[in-house]
Design a protein around this motif. Sequence first.
Motif, PDB file in Angstrom:
ATOM      1  N   GLN A   1      44.323  40.444  34.617  1.00 38.98           N
ATOM      2  CA  GLN A   1      45.071  39.351  35.214  1.00 38.98           C
ATOM      3  C   GLN A   1      46.258  39.882  36.001  1.00 38.98           C
ATOM      4  O   GLN A   1      46.531  39.436  37.125  1.00 38.98           O
ATOM      5  N   MET A   2      46.979  40.821  35.427  1.00 32.25           N
ATOM      6  CA  MET A   2      48.147  41.353  36.097  1.00 32.25           C
ATOM      7  C   MET A   2      47.786  42.343  37.205  1.00 32.25           C
ATOM      8  O   MET A   2      48.508  42.473  38.199  1.00 32.25           O
ATOM      9  N   ILE A   3      46.667  43.039  37.067  1.00 34.48           N
ATOM     10  CA  ILE A   3      46.202  43.905  38.145  1.00 34.48           C
ATOM     11  C   ILE A   3      45.857  43.056  39.363  1.00 34.48           C
ATOM     12  O   ILE A   3      46.143  43.421  40.504  1.00 34.48           O
TER      13      ILE A   3
ATOM     14  N   LEU B   1      33.044  38.956  46.095  1.00 31.03           N
ATOM     15  CA  LEU B   1      33.155  40.202  45.345  1.00 31.03           C
ATOM     16  C   LEU B   1      33.012  39.945  43.855  1.00 31.03           C
ATOM     17  O   LEU B   1      32.360  40.719  43.129  1.00 31.03           O
ATOM     18  N   GLY B   2      33.605  38.856  43.369  1.00 30.89           N
ATOM     19  CA  GLY B   2      33.524  38.531  41.949  1.00 30.89           C
ATOM     20  C   GLY B   2      32.100  38.270  41.500  1.00 30.89           C
ATOM     21  O   GLY B   2      31.697  38.694  40.410  1.00 30.89           O
ATOM     22  N   GLU B   3      31.329  37.572  42.319  1.00 33.49           N
ATOM     23  CA  GLU B   3      29.933  37.296  41.963  1.00 33.49           C
ATOM     24  C   GLU B   3      29.150  38.585  41.786  1.00 33.49           C
ATOM     25  O   GLU B   3      28.406  38.754  40.806  1.00 33.49           O
ATOM     26  N   MET B   4      29.323  39.514  42.721  1.00 30.31           N
ATOM     27  CA  MET B   4      28.595  40.779  42.621  1.00 30.31           C
ATOM     28  C   MET B   4      29.116  41.647  41.480  1.00 30.31           C
ATOM     29  O   MET B   4      28.344  42.339  40.803  1.00 30.31           O
ATOM     30  N   SER B   5      30.442  41.594  41.244  1.00 27.36           N
ATOM     31  CA  SER B   5      31.031  42.432  40.203  1.00 27.36           C
ATOM     32  C   SER B   5      30.570  42.023  38.803  1.00 27.36           C
ATOM     33  O   SER B   5      30.394  42.877  37.928  1.00 27.36           O
ATOM     34  N   VAL B   6      30.391  40.729  38.584  1.00 26.37           N
ATOM     35  CA  VAL B   6      29.929  40.264  37.281  1.00 26.37           C
ATOM     36  C   VAL B   6      28.497  40.729  37.025  1.00 26.37           C
ATOM     37  O   VAL B   6      28.150  41.128  35.910  1.00 26.37           O
TER      38      VAL B   6
ATOM     39  N   MET C   1      29.467  32.174  44.203  1.00 25.69           N
ATOM     40  CA  MET C   1      30.444  31.910  45.255  1.00 25.69           C
ATOM     41  C   MET C   1      30.228  30.502  45.804  1.00 25.69           C
ATOM     42  O   MET C   1      29.099  30.123  46.100  1.00 25.69           O
ATOM     43  N   PRO C   2      31.287  29.708  45.936  1.00 23.51           N
ATOM     44  CA  PRO C   2      31.132  28.336  46.442  1.00 23.51           C
ATOM     45  C   PRO C   2      30.830  28.305  47.938  1.00 23.51           C
ATOM     46  O   PRO C   2      31.220  29.196  48.687  1.00 23.51           O
ATOM     47  N   LEU C   3      30.113  27.272  48.364  1.00 26.95           N
ATOM     48  CA  LEU C   3      29.822  26.986  49.769  1.00 26.95           C
ATOM     49  C   LEU C   3      29.058  28.092  50.478  1.00 26.95           C
ATOM     50  O   LEU C   3      29.135  28.234  51.708  1.00 26.95           O
ATOM     51  N   HIS C   4      28.343  28.893  49.713  1.00 30.91           N
ATOM     52  CA  HIS C   4      27.496  29.924  50.332  1.00 30.91           C
ATOM     53  C   HIS C   4      26.388  29.249  51.134  1.00 30.91           C
ATOM     54  O   HIS C   4      25.810  28.258  50.691  1.00 30.91           O
TER      55      HIS C   4
ATOM     56  N   PRO D   1      35.771  36.463  36.242  1.00 27.58           N
ATOM     57  CA  PRO D   1      35.893  35.118  36.819  1.00 27.58           C
ATOM     58  C   PRO D   1      37.283  34.521  36.662  1.00 27.58           C
ATOM     59  O   PRO D   1      37.792  33.863  37.571  1.00 27.58           O
ATOM     60  N   LYS D   2      37.915  34.743  35.500  1.00 30.25           N
ATOM     61  CA  LYS D   2      39.265  34.212  35.290  1.00 30.25           C
ATOM     62  C   LYS D   2      40.244  34.797  36.300  1.00 30.25           C
ATOM     63  O   LYS D   2      41.074  34.082  36.874  1.00 30.25           O
ATOM     64  N   ALA D   3      40.132  36.098  36.512  1.00 33.71           N
ATOM     65  CA  ALA D   3      41.055  36.767  37.433  1.00 33.71           C
ATOM     66  C   ALA D   3      40.837  36.313  38.871  1.00 33.71           C
ATOM     67  O   ALA D   3      41.794  36.052  39.611  1.00 33.71           O
ATOM     68  N   VAL D   4      39.582  36.201  39.280  1.00 31.39           N
ATOM     69  CA  VAL D   4      39.282  35.809  40.658  1.00 31.39           C
ATOM     70  C   VAL D   4      39.633  34.349  40.903  1.00 31.39           C
ATOM     71  O   VAL D   4      40.167  33.987  41.960  1.00 31.39           O
TER      72      VAL D   4
END
Length: 527
Positions: free
Chosen positions: A64-66, A109-114, A446-449, A280-283
Amino acid sequence: MALPRAPAAPAHPESAHPLGASPFQSNTSSVGSDMTMTKSAPKDHEKDYEREDLKRDLKSRHIQMIAIGGAIGTGLFYGSGWAVATAGPAIIVTYVVASVVIYFIMRALGEMSVEEPVSGAYISYANRYIHRFAGFLNGWNAFIFLLATTAAELNALGRYVQYWFPGLPIWVTAAVAVTVMFTVNVIGVKFYGEAEFWFAIIKVVAIVALILFGFAMIFFGLGNDGKAIGFSNLHDHGGFFPNGVSAAFLAIVMVAFSFGGVENLGIAAGEVKDIATTMPKAVNATFWRLMIFYVGAITVLVTVFPWTSLTGTGSPFVTVFTRIGVPAAATVMNVVVITAVLSAVNSAVFTNSRTFYNLSLQGNAPRFLGTVNHRKVPSKAVSVVFVTMAVGVLLNLLMPDQVFTVFSSVTAFALVCAWGSIVISHLRFRKAKIRNGQEDQIRYKMPLHPYSNYLALVFVAAVLVCIAILPETRISLLVSGVWVLVVFVAYTFYTRTQRQRSDRDSPADEPNQPGESDPLRSTVPGV
Protein backbone atom coordinates in the motif's frame (compact mmCIF):
# COMPACT_ATOMS: atom_id res chain seq x y z
CA MET A 1 7.93 -10.86 -39.44
CA ALA A 2 8.75 -14.08 -37.63
CA LEU A 3 9.57 -13.78 -33.98
CA PRO A 4 13.16 -14.72 -33.11
CA ARG A 5 13.61 -17.73 -30.92
CA ALA A 6 14.12 -17.01 -27.25
CA PRO A 7 17.63 -17.90 -26.01
CA ALA A 8 18.46 -20.17 -23.15
CA ALA A 9 17.96 -18.47 -19.81
CA PRO A 10 20.84 -18.30 -17.34
CA ALA A 11 22.04 -21.46 -15.71
CA HIS A 12 21.46 -21.83 -12.00
CA PRO A 13 22.48 -24.46 -9.49
CA GLU A 14 18.88 -25.57 -8.98
CA SER A 15 16.62 -27.80 -11.04
CA ALA A 16 15.36 -26.97 -14.54
CA HIS A 17 11.98 -26.38 -16.08
CA PRO A 18 10.82 -25.75 -19.67
CA LEU A 19 9.46 -22.39 -20.70
CA GLY A 20 7.17 -24.09 -23.17
CA ALA A 21 3.99 -24.56 -21.16
CA SER A 22 1.05 -22.22 -21.57
CA PRO A 23 0.61 -19.73 -18.73
CA PHE A 24 -3.09 -20.37 -18.98
CA GLN A 25 -3.03 -23.95 -17.70
CA SER A 26 -3.66 -22.68 -14.18
CA ASN A 27 -4.71 -19.31 -12.86
CA THR A 28 -3.40 -20.07 -9.39
CA SER A 29 0.09 -21.25 -10.23
CA SER A 30 2.75 -19.84 -7.93
CA VAL A 31 6.47 -19.48 -7.95
CA GLY A 32 8.07 -22.84 -7.60
CA SER A 33 5.18 -24.86 -9.06
CA ASP A 34 5.84 -27.82 -11.34
CA MET A 35 5.54 -27.34 -15.07
CA THR A 36 4.54 -29.74 -17.82
CA MET A 37 6.70 -29.84 -20.93
CA THR A 38 4.84 -29.45 -24.20
CA LYS A 39 5.87 -31.39 -27.26
CA SER A 40 5.94 -28.40 -29.55
CA ALA A 41 6.97 -24.83 -28.94
CA PRO A 42 4.05 -22.53 -28.25
CA LYS A 43 3.50 -19.14 -29.78
CA ASP A 44 5.82 -16.48 -28.41
CA HIS A 45 3.04 -14.77 -26.43
CA GLU A 46 2.00 -18.08 -24.83
CA LYS A 47 5.35 -18.89 -23.24
CA ASP A 48 5.16 -19.41 -19.53
CA TYR A 49 6.30 -16.52 -17.38
CA GLU A 50 9.63 -16.61 -15.59
CA ARG A 51 9.94 -18.62 -12.35
CA GLU A 52 11.92 -16.62 -9.86
CA ASP A 53 13.79 -17.39 -6.67
CA LEU A 54 12.90 -14.25 -4.75
CA LYS A 55 11.54 -14.18 -1.22
CA ARG A 56 7.88 -13.18 -0.94
CA ASP A 57 8.36 -11.00 2.10
CA LEU A 58 6.36 -7.86 1.28
CA LYS A 59 3.18 -7.47 3.33
CA SER A 60 -0.03 -5.67 2.44
CA ARG A 61 0.95 -2.52 4.34
CA HIS A 62 4.26 -2.44 2.46
CA ILE A 63 2.53 -2.68 -0.91
CA GLN A 64 0.00 0.00 0.00
CA MET A 65 2.74 2.43 0.91
CA ILE A 66 4.95 1.43 -2.02
CA ALA A 67 2.00 2.31 -4.26
CA ILE A 68 1.62 5.67 -2.53
CA GLY A 69 5.36 6.31 -2.58
CA GLY A 70 5.47 5.55 -6.29
CA ALA A 71 2.75 8.12 -6.90
CA ILE A 72 4.36 10.87 -4.80
CA GLY A 73 7.83 11.84 -5.88
CA THR A 74 10.03 14.72 -6.90
CA GLY A 75 7.72 15.44 -9.83
CA LEU A 76 5.06 16.71 -7.43
CA PHE A 77 7.33 18.54 -5.01
CA TYR A 78 9.76 19.97 -7.56
CA GLY A 79 8.50 19.61 -11.15
CA SER A 80 5.00 20.92 -10.42
CA GLY A 81 6.37 24.47 -10.38
CA TRP A 82 7.29 24.20 -14.07
CA ALA A 83 3.90 22.73 -14.93
CA VAL A 84 2.02 25.53 -13.11
CA ALA A 85 4.17 28.18 -14.77
CA THR A 86 3.35 26.68 -18.17
CA ALA A 87 -0.41 26.12 -17.91
CA GLY A 88 -1.54 28.34 -15.04
CA PRO A 89 -4.64 27.23 -13.10
CA ALA A 90 -5.61 25.01 -16.05
CA ILE A 91 -2.94 22.58 -14.85
CA ILE A 92 -5.72 21.19 -12.62
CA VAL A 93 -7.49 19.85 -15.72
CA THR A 94 -4.27 18.31 -17.01
CA TYR A 95 -3.72 16.48 -13.73
CA VAL A 96 -7.33 15.21 -13.63
CA VAL A 97 -7.16 13.81 -17.16
CA ALA A 98 -3.75 12.24 -16.52
CA SER A 99 -4.96 10.69 -13.26
CA VAL A 100 -7.86 8.95 -15.00
CA VAL A 101 -5.61 7.56 -17.72
CA ILE A 102 -2.93 6.42 -15.28
CA TYR A 103 -5.61 4.60 -13.31
CA PHE A 104 -6.61 2.62 -16.41
CA ILE A 105 -2.96 1.80 -17.12
CA MET A 106 -2.54 0.56 -13.56
CA ARG A 107 -5.68 -1.55 -13.84
CA ALA A 108 -4.27 -3.20 -16.95
CA LEU A 109 -1.01 -3.87 -15.14
CA GLY A 110 -2.86 -5.09 -12.05
CA GLU A 111 -4.89 -7.61 -14.04
CA MET A 112 -1.77 -9.15 -15.54
CA SER A 113 0.17 -9.00 -12.27
CA VAL A 114 -2.46 -10.99 -10.38
CA GLU A 115 -2.45 -13.74 -13.03
CA GLU A 116 1.30 -13.72 -13.71
CA PRO A 117 3.17 -12.24 -10.70
CA VAL A 118 6.79 -11.69 -11.75
CA SER A 119 9.30 -9.01 -10.80
CA GLY A 120 9.79 -8.16 -14.46
CA ALA A 121 6.17 -6.90 -14.62
CA TYR A 122 5.50 -4.95 -17.81
CA ILE A 123 8.92 -5.87 -19.20
CA SER A 124 8.14 -9.55 -18.89
CA TYR A 125 4.66 -9.02 -20.36
CA ALA A 126 6.03 -7.06 -23.33
CA ASN A 127 8.54 -9.84 -23.97
CA ARG A 128 5.76 -12.42 -23.97
CA TYR A 129 2.73 -10.70 -25.46
CA ILE A 130 4.15 -8.16 -27.92
CA HIS A 131 7.55 -9.25 -29.18
CA ARG A 132 10.86 -10.18 -27.70
CA PHE A 133 12.34 -6.89 -28.89
CA ALA A 134 9.62 -5.02 -26.97
CA GLY A 135 10.75 -6.75 -23.78
CA PHE A 136 14.40 -6.23 -24.65
CA LEU A 137 13.86 -2.52 -25.31
CA ASN A 138 11.79 -1.93 -22.18
CA GLY A 139 14.26 -3.86 -20.09
CA TRP A 140 17.27 -1.92 -21.27
CA ASN A 141 15.25 1.26 -21.22
CA ALA A 142 15.41 0.60 -17.49
CA PHE A 143 19.14 1.29 -17.71
CA ILE A 144 18.75 4.70 -19.34
CA PHE A 145 15.65 5.33 -17.24
CA LEU A 146 17.69 4.59 -14.10
CA LEU A 147 20.50 6.87 -15.21
CA ALA A 148 18.10 9.67 -16.11
CA THR A 149 15.92 9.34 -13.03
CA THR A 150 18.89 9.07 -10.72
CA ALA A 151 20.52 12.15 -12.17
CA ALA A 152 17.30 14.16 -11.92
CA GLU A 153 16.37 13.01 -8.41
CA LEU A 154 19.87 13.40 -7.01
CA ASN A 155 20.14 16.84 -8.55
CA ALA A 156 16.93 17.84 -6.78
CA LEU A 157 18.18 16.30 -3.53
CA GLY A 158 21.38 18.32 -3.67
CA ARG A 159 19.45 21.54 -4.20
CA TYR A 160 17.18 20.84 -1.24
CA VAL A 161 20.13 20.16 1.05
CA GLN A 162 21.66 23.44 -0.11
CA TYR A 163 18.69 25.08 1.60
CA TRP A 164 20.70 24.58 4.80
CA PHE A 165 24.21 24.23 3.38
CA PRO A 166 24.50 26.55 0.37
CA GLY A 167 28.13 25.68 -0.28
CA LEU A 168 27.74 21.90 -0.25
CA PRO A 169 28.31 20.42 -3.75
CA ILE A 170 25.37 18.51 -5.18
CA TRP A 171 27.49 15.45 -5.95
CA VAL A 172 28.49 15.00 -2.27
CA THR A 173 24.87 14.72 -1.17
CA ALA A 174 24.16 12.40 -4.10
CA ALA A 175 27.03 10.06 -3.23
CA VAL A 176 25.91 9.71 0.39
CA ALA A 177 22.30 9.02 -0.62
CA VAL A 178 23.24 6.34 -3.15
CA THR A 179 25.48 4.53 -0.67
CA VAL A 180 22.79 4.46 2.03
CA MET A 181 20.06 3.22 -0.33
CA PHE A 182 22.38 0.52 -1.68
CA THR A 183 22.89 -0.77 1.87
CA VAL A 184 19.15 -0.79 2.55
CA ASN A 185 18.38 -2.84 -0.55
CA VAL A 186 21.17 -5.38 -0.30
CA ILE A 187 20.06 -6.47 3.20
CA GLY A 188 16.67 -7.79 2.10
CA VAL A 189 13.35 -6.94 0.49
CA LYS A 190 11.61 -6.62 3.86
CA PHE A 191 14.05 -3.90 4.89
CA TYR A 192 13.29 -2.08 1.64
CA GLY A 193 9.57 -2.42 2.32
CA GLU A 194 9.92 -0.98 5.82
CA ALA A 195 12.02 1.95 4.59
CA GLU A 196 9.51 2.76 1.86
CA PHE A 197 6.63 2.40 4.32
CA TRP A 198 7.96 5.16 6.58
CA PHE A 199 9.11 7.35 3.68
CA ALA A 200 5.58 7.22 2.26
CA ILE A 201 3.93 8.02 5.60
CA ILE A 202 6.02 11.18 5.94
CA LYS A 203 5.04 12.31 2.44
CA VAL A 204 1.35 11.55 2.98
CA VAL A 205 1.18 13.44 6.29
CA ALA A 206 2.86 16.47 4.73
CA ILE A 207 0.58 16.62 1.69
CA VAL A 208 -2.59 16.07 3.70
CA ALA A 209 -1.50 18.86 6.07
CA LEU A 210 -0.87 21.15 3.11
CA ILE A 211 -4.30 20.43 1.63
CA LEU A 212 -6.18 20.89 4.91
CA PHE A 213 -4.32 24.09 5.78
CA GLY A 214 -4.89 25.36 2.23
CA PHE A 215 -8.63 24.74 2.43
CA ALA A 216 -8.71 26.57 5.76
CA MET A 217 -7.07 29.58 4.08
CA ILE A 218 -9.47 29.42 1.12
CA PHE A 219 -12.70 29.18 3.12
CA PHE A 220 -11.87 30.67 6.54
CA GLY A 221 -8.90 32.98 5.96
CA LEU A 222 -6.60 31.04 8.27
CA GLY A 223 -3.18 32.66 8.09
CA ASN A 224 -4.64 35.54 6.07
CA ASP A 225 -5.94 37.81 8.87
CA GLY A 226 -9.25 35.98 8.87
CA LYS A 227 -10.08 36.98 5.30
CA ALA A 228 -11.12 34.02 3.17
CA ILE A 229 -8.97 33.88 0.03
CA GLY A 230 -11.72 32.34 -2.05
CA PHE A 231 -11.20 31.25 -5.64
CA SER A 232 -10.29 34.53 -7.31
CA ASN A 233 -6.74 33.42 -8.05
CA LEU A 234 -8.13 30.82 -10.44
CA HIS A 235 -9.30 33.51 -12.87
CA ASP A 236 -7.88 36.92 -11.89
CA HIS A 237 -4.48 36.59 -13.54
CA GLY A 238 -5.27 36.04 -17.17
CA GLY A 239 -8.16 33.63 -16.69
CA PHE A 240 -8.29 29.91 -16.01
CA PHE A 241 -6.40 29.25 -19.26
CA PRO A 242 -3.99 32.24 -19.18
CA ASN A 243 -1.67 30.75 -21.78
CA GLY A 244 -4.37 29.05 -23.80
CA VAL A 245 -5.60 25.48 -24.03
CA SER A 246 -2.42 24.52 -25.89
CA ALA A 247 -0.31 25.36 -22.83
CA ALA A 248 -2.40 23.03 -20.66
CA PHE A 249 -1.90 20.36 -23.31
CA LEU A 250 1.86 20.86 -23.51
CA ALA A 251 2.21 20.70 -19.72
CA ILE A 252 1.29 17.04 -19.98
CA VAL A 253 4.99 16.23 -20.36
CA MET A 254 5.89 17.32 -16.83
CA VAL A 255 2.65 15.88 -15.49
CA ALA A 256 3.63 12.54 -17.01
CA PHE A 257 7.00 12.81 -15.32
CA SER A 258 5.23 13.54 -12.04
CA PHE A 259 3.35 10.24 -12.32
CA GLY A 260 6.45 8.29 -13.24
CA GLY A 261 6.93 5.38 -10.86
CA VAL A 262 3.34 4.23 -10.38
CA GLU A 263 3.97 1.38 -12.81
CA ASN A 264 6.73 0.04 -10.55
CA LEU A 265 4.05 -1.33 -8.25
CA GLY A 266 3.84 -4.27 -10.65
CA ILE A 267 7.52 -5.07 -10.12
CA ALA A 268 6.83 -5.68 -6.44
CA ALA A 269 4.37 -8.42 -7.47
CA GLY A 270 7.21 -10.94 -7.56
CA GLU A 271 7.79 -10.55 -3.82
CA VAL A 272 4.29 -10.08 -2.42
CA LYS A 273 2.89 -12.65 0.00
CA ASP A 274 -0.76 -12.62 -1.09
CA ILE A 275 -0.83 -11.23 -4.62
CA ALA A 276 -4.51 -12.00 -5.36
CA THR A 277 -5.68 -9.87 -2.43
CA THR A 278 -2.92 -7.31 -1.97
CA MET A 279 -2.42 -6.13 -5.55
CA PRO A 280 -6.09 -5.29 -6.30
CA LYS A 281 -6.32 -3.27 -3.07
CA ALA A 282 -3.23 -1.28 -3.96
CA VAL A 283 -4.27 -0.62 -7.56
CA ASN A 284 -7.88 0.25 -6.68
CA ALA A 285 -6.68 3.00 -4.40
CA THR A 286 -4.41 4.47 -7.10
CA PHE A 287 -7.05 6.73 -8.62
CA TRP A 288 -8.05 8.34 -5.31
CA ARG A 289 -4.42 8.75 -4.28
CA LEU A 290 -3.68 10.59 -7.49
CA MET A 291 -6.80 12.74 -7.17
CA ILE A 292 -6.10 13.64 -3.53
CA PHE A 293 -2.34 13.98 -3.51
CA TYR A 294 -1.82 15.51 -6.94
CA VAL A 295 -5.05 17.22 -7.98
CA GLY A 296 -5.81 18.26 -4.40
CA ALA A 297 -2.34 19.67 -3.74
CA ILE A 298 -2.08 21.48 -7.08
CA THR A 299 -5.57 22.94 -6.65
CA VAL A 300 -4.58 24.35 -3.27
CA LEU A 301 -1.40 25.86 -4.70
CA VAL A 302 -3.03 27.71 -7.59
CA THR A 303 -6.02 28.78 -5.45
CA VAL A 304 -4.13 30.14 -2.45
CA PHE A 305 -1.50 31.96 -4.50
CA PRO A 306 -1.52 33.61 -7.93
CA TRP A 307 -0.13 31.12 -10.39
CA THR A 308 2.34 33.77 -11.58
CA SER A 309 4.06 33.68 -8.18
CA LEU A 310 4.66 29.93 -8.40
CA THR A 311 7.69 29.99 -10.66
CA GLY A 312 9.28 27.00 -12.30
CA THR A 313 12.32 27.16 -10.01
CA GLY A 314 12.52 25.63 -6.55
CA SER A 315 9.79 23.72 -4.77
CA PRO A 316 6.36 25.39 -4.79
CA PHE A 317 5.60 23.57 -1.54
CA VAL A 318 8.47 25.29 0.25
CA THR A 319 7.34 28.57 -1.32
CA VAL A 320 3.84 28.13 0.09
CA PHE A 321 4.97 27.62 3.67
CA THR A 322 7.52 30.39 3.49
CA ARG A 323 4.94 32.92 2.27
CA ILE A 324 2.55 31.88 5.04
CA GLY A 325 5.16 33.29 7.40
CA VAL A 326 6.13 30.16 9.31
CA PRO A 327 9.88 29.62 8.65
CA ALA A 328 9.91 26.40 10.67
CA ALA A 329 7.21 24.99 8.41
CA ALA A 330 9.34 25.67 5.35
CA THR A 331 12.20 23.80 6.99
CA VAL A 332 9.94 20.87 7.78
CA MET A 333 8.69 20.85 4.21
CA ASN A 334 12.24 20.77 2.96
CA VAL A 335 12.76 17.65 5.05
CA VAL A 336 9.66 16.17 3.45
CA VAL A 337 10.82 16.77 -0.11
CA ILE A 338 14.21 15.31 0.77
CA THR A 339 12.34 12.26 2.07
CA ALA A 340 10.49 12.09 -1.25
CA VAL A 341 13.77 12.03 -3.16
CA LEU A 342 15.29 9.39 -0.88
CA SER A 343 12.15 7.31 -1.39
CA ALA A 344 12.51 7.67 -5.16
CA VAL A 345 16.16 6.59 -5.03
CA ASN A 346 15.29 3.69 -2.73
CA SER A 347 12.58 2.55 -5.15
CA ALA A 348 14.93 2.96 -8.11
CA VAL A 349 17.42 0.51 -6.59
CA PHE A 350 14.66 -2.01 -5.87
CA THR A 351 12.78 -1.82 -9.16
CA ASN A 352 15.80 -1.73 -11.44
CA SER A 353 17.61 -4.56 -9.68
CA ARG A 354 14.50 -6.73 -10.09
CA THR A 355 14.22 -5.63 -13.70
CA PHE A 356 17.77 -6.72 -14.47
CA TYR A 357 17.19 -9.96 -12.58
CA ASN A 358 14.08 -10.78 -14.60
CA LEU A 359 15.78 -9.77 -17.85
CA SER A 360 18.45 -12.34 -17.11
CA LEU A 361 15.85 -15.05 -16.61
CA GLN A 362 14.34 -14.08 -19.96
CA GLY A 363 17.75 -14.52 -21.55
CA ASN A 364 17.88 -10.81 -22.40
CA ALA A 365 20.67 -9.89 -19.98
CA PRO A 366 23.92 -11.47 -18.75
CA ARG A 367 23.41 -14.63 -16.71
CA PHE A 368 25.18 -13.40 -13.60
CA LEU A 369 22.34 -10.90 -13.05
CA GLY A 370 19.90 -13.79 -12.59
CA THR A 371 21.43 -15.07 -9.35
CA VAL A 372 20.42 -14.38 -5.76
CA ASN A 373 22.30 -14.47 -2.47
CA HIS A 374 21.37 -16.41 0.67
CA ARG A 375 18.79 -13.74 1.56
CA LYS A 376 17.09 -14.27 -1.82
CA VAL A 377 18.21 -10.81 -2.95
CA PRO A 378 19.58 -10.36 -6.50
CA SER A 379 22.70 -8.78 -5.03
CA LYS A 380 24.66 -8.69 -8.30
CA ALA A 381 21.82 -6.86 -10.00
CA VAL A 382 21.71 -4.46 -7.05
CA SER A 383 25.44 -3.85 -7.50
CA VAL A 384 24.95 -3.02 -11.19
CA VAL A 385 22.28 -0.51 -10.18
CA PHE A 386 24.68 0.98 -7.64
CA VAL A 387 27.35 1.47 -10.33
CA THR A 388 24.79 3.06 -12.66
CA MET A 389 23.72 5.45 -9.93
CA ALA A 390 27.36 6.34 -9.37
CA VAL A 391 27.42 7.48 -13.00
CA GLY A 392 24.39 9.65 -12.17
CA VAL A 393 26.42 11.19 -9.35
CA LEU A 394 29.22 11.89 -11.85
CA LEU A 395 26.73 13.61 -14.14
CA ASN A 396 25.72 15.86 -11.26
CA LEU A 397 29.38 16.72 -10.76
CA LEU A 398 29.95 17.57 -14.43
CA MET A 399 26.66 19.27 -15.35
CA PRO A 400 24.52 20.04 -12.28
CA ASP A 401 22.58 22.94 -13.78
CA GLN A 402 21.32 21.05 -16.84
CA VAL A 403 20.60 17.63 -15.34
CA PHE A 404 17.02 17.99 -14.12
CA THR A 405 15.52 19.53 -17.26
CA VAL A 406 17.31 17.28 -19.77
CA PHE A 407 16.91 14.01 -17.92
CA SER A 408 13.33 14.64 -16.91
CA SER A 409 12.35 14.76 -20.57
CA VAL A 410 14.31 11.59 -21.33
CA THR A 411 12.53 9.94 -18.42
CA ALA A 412 9.18 10.99 -19.87
CA PHE A 413 10.02 9.15 -23.09
CA ALA A 414 10.98 6.01 -21.15
CA LEU A 415 7.65 6.25 -19.33
CA VAL A 416 5.83 6.46 -22.66
CA CYS A 417 7.46 3.17 -23.68
CA ALA A 418 6.54 1.52 -20.39
CA TRP A 419 2.92 2.71 -20.34
CA GLY A 420 2.38 1.95 -24.01
CA SER A 421 3.78 -1.56 -23.54
CA ILE A 422 1.50 -2.18 -20.55
CA VAL A 423 -1.60 -1.24 -22.53
CA ILE A 424 -0.67 -3.19 -25.67
CA SER A 425 0.45 -6.22 -23.65
CA HIS A 426 -2.87 -6.20 -21.83
CA LEU A 427 -4.82 -6.12 -25.10
CA ARG A 428 -2.96 -9.23 -26.26
CA PHE A 429 -3.12 -10.84 -22.82
CA ARG A 430 -6.91 -10.51 -22.76
CA LYS A 431 -7.13 -11.69 -26.37
CA ALA A 432 -5.19 -14.83 -25.46
CA LYS A 433 -7.48 -15.44 -22.49
CA ILE A 434 -10.55 -15.10 -24.70
CA ARG A 435 -9.09 -17.43 -27.32
CA ASN A 436 -8.43 -20.05 -24.64
CA GLY A 437 -11.91 -19.64 -23.14
CA GLN A 438 -10.49 -18.37 -19.84
CA GLU A 439 -11.66 -14.76 -19.75
CA ASP A 440 -14.18 -15.56 -17.01
CA GLN A 441 -11.38 -16.93 -14.82
CA ILE A 442 -9.57 -13.59 -14.65
CA ARG A 443 -9.70 -12.53 -11.02
CA TYR A 444 -9.13 -8.79 -11.42
CA LYS A 445 -10.48 -7.41 -14.69
CA MET A 446 -9.67 -4.03 -16.14
CA PRO A 447 -12.86 -1.94 -16.51
CA LEU A 448 -14.16 -0.76 -19.91
CA HIS A 449 -11.80 -3.00 -21.86
CA PRO A 450 -10.82 -2.42 -24.68
CA TYR A 451 -11.96 1.22 -24.81
CA SER A 452 -9.96 2.16 -21.72
CA ASN A 453 -6.91 0.71 -23.48
CA TYR A 454 -7.53 2.91 -26.50
CA LEU A 455 -7.92 5.99 -24.29
CA ALA A 456 -4.59 5.23 -22.63
CA LEU A 457 -2.89 4.83 -26.02
CA VAL A 458 -4.23 8.24 -27.11
CA PHE A 459 -2.76 9.73 -23.93
CA VAL A 460 0.61 8.09 -24.62
CA ALA A 461 0.58 9.46 -28.16
CA ALA A 462 -0.27 12.93 -26.82
CA VAL A 463 2.75 12.86 -24.52
CA LEU A 464 4.97 11.96 -27.48
CA VAL A 465 3.53 14.82 -29.52
CA CYS A 466 4.17 17.29 -26.70
CA ILE A 467 7.75 16.11 -26.31
CA ALA A 468 8.25 16.72 -30.03
CA ILE A 469 6.67 20.20 -29.91
CA LEU A 470 8.41 21.67 -26.86
CA PRO A 471 11.84 23.09 -27.79
CA GLU A 472 13.37 22.13 -24.43
CA THR A 473 12.28 18.47 -24.74
CA ARG A 474 12.52 17.96 -28.50
CA ILE A 475 16.20 17.08 -28.28
CA SER A 476 15.40 14.28 -25.84
CA LEU A 477 13.12 12.70 -28.44
CA LEU A 478 15.95 12.73 -30.94
CA VAL A 479 18.35 11.26 -28.39
CA SER A 480 15.76 8.62 -27.50
CA GLY A 481 15.41 7.73 -31.18
CA VAL A 482 19.15 7.14 -31.38
CA TRP A 483 18.93 5.06 -28.21
CA VAL A 484 16.21 2.85 -29.71
CA LEU A 485 18.38 2.30 -32.79
CA VAL A 486 21.36 1.35 -30.63
CA VAL A 487 19.21 -1.10 -28.65
CA PHE A 488 17.85 -2.63 -31.85
CA VAL A 489 21.37 -3.18 -33.22
CA ALA A 490 22.41 -4.74 -29.90
CA TYR A 491 19.26 -6.89 -29.89
CA THR A 492 19.91 -8.13 -33.43
CA PHE A 493 23.51 -9.01 -32.63
CA TYR A 494 22.61 -10.58 -29.27
CA THR A 495 19.82 -12.80 -30.57
CA ARG A 496 21.76 -13.83 -33.68
CA THR A 497 24.74 -14.86 -31.57
CA GLN A 498 22.50 -16.86 -29.25
CA ARG A 499 20.75 -18.62 -32.13
CA GLN A 500 24.08 -19.54 -33.66
CA ARG A 501 25.30 -20.87 -30.32
CA SER A 502 22.07 -22.80 -29.83
CA ASP A 503 22.22 -24.31 -33.32
CA ARG A 504 25.86 -25.27 -32.81
CA ASP A 505 25.16 -26.97 -29.49
CA SER A 506 21.96 -28.77 -30.57
CA PRO A 507 22.23 -32.38 -31.90
CA ALA A 508 21.86 -32.38 -35.67
CA ASP A 509 19.46 -35.35 -35.68
CA GLU A 510 17.14 -33.93 -32.99
CA PRO A 511 17.01 -30.19 -33.60
CA ASN A 512 13.56 -29.72 -32.04
CA GLN A 513 13.94 -31.77 -28.87
CA PRO A 514 13.98 -29.72 -25.69
CA GLY A 515 17.18 -29.87 -23.75
CA GLU A 516 19.76 -27.74 -22.01
CA SER A 517 20.48 -25.86 -25.26
CA ASP A 518 16.83 -25.53 -26.25
CA PRO A 519 16.06 -21.80 -26.52
CA LEU A 520 12.63 -22.46 -25.02
CA ARG A 521 14.05 -24.11 -21.93
CA SER A 522 14.94 -22.21 -18.79
CA THR A 523 16.95 -23.33 -15.80
CA VAL A 524 15.89 -21.25 -12.84
CA PRO A 525 16.18 -21.66 -9.11
CA GLY A 526 13.52 -23.21 -6.95
CA VAL A 527 11.52 -24.94 -9.70
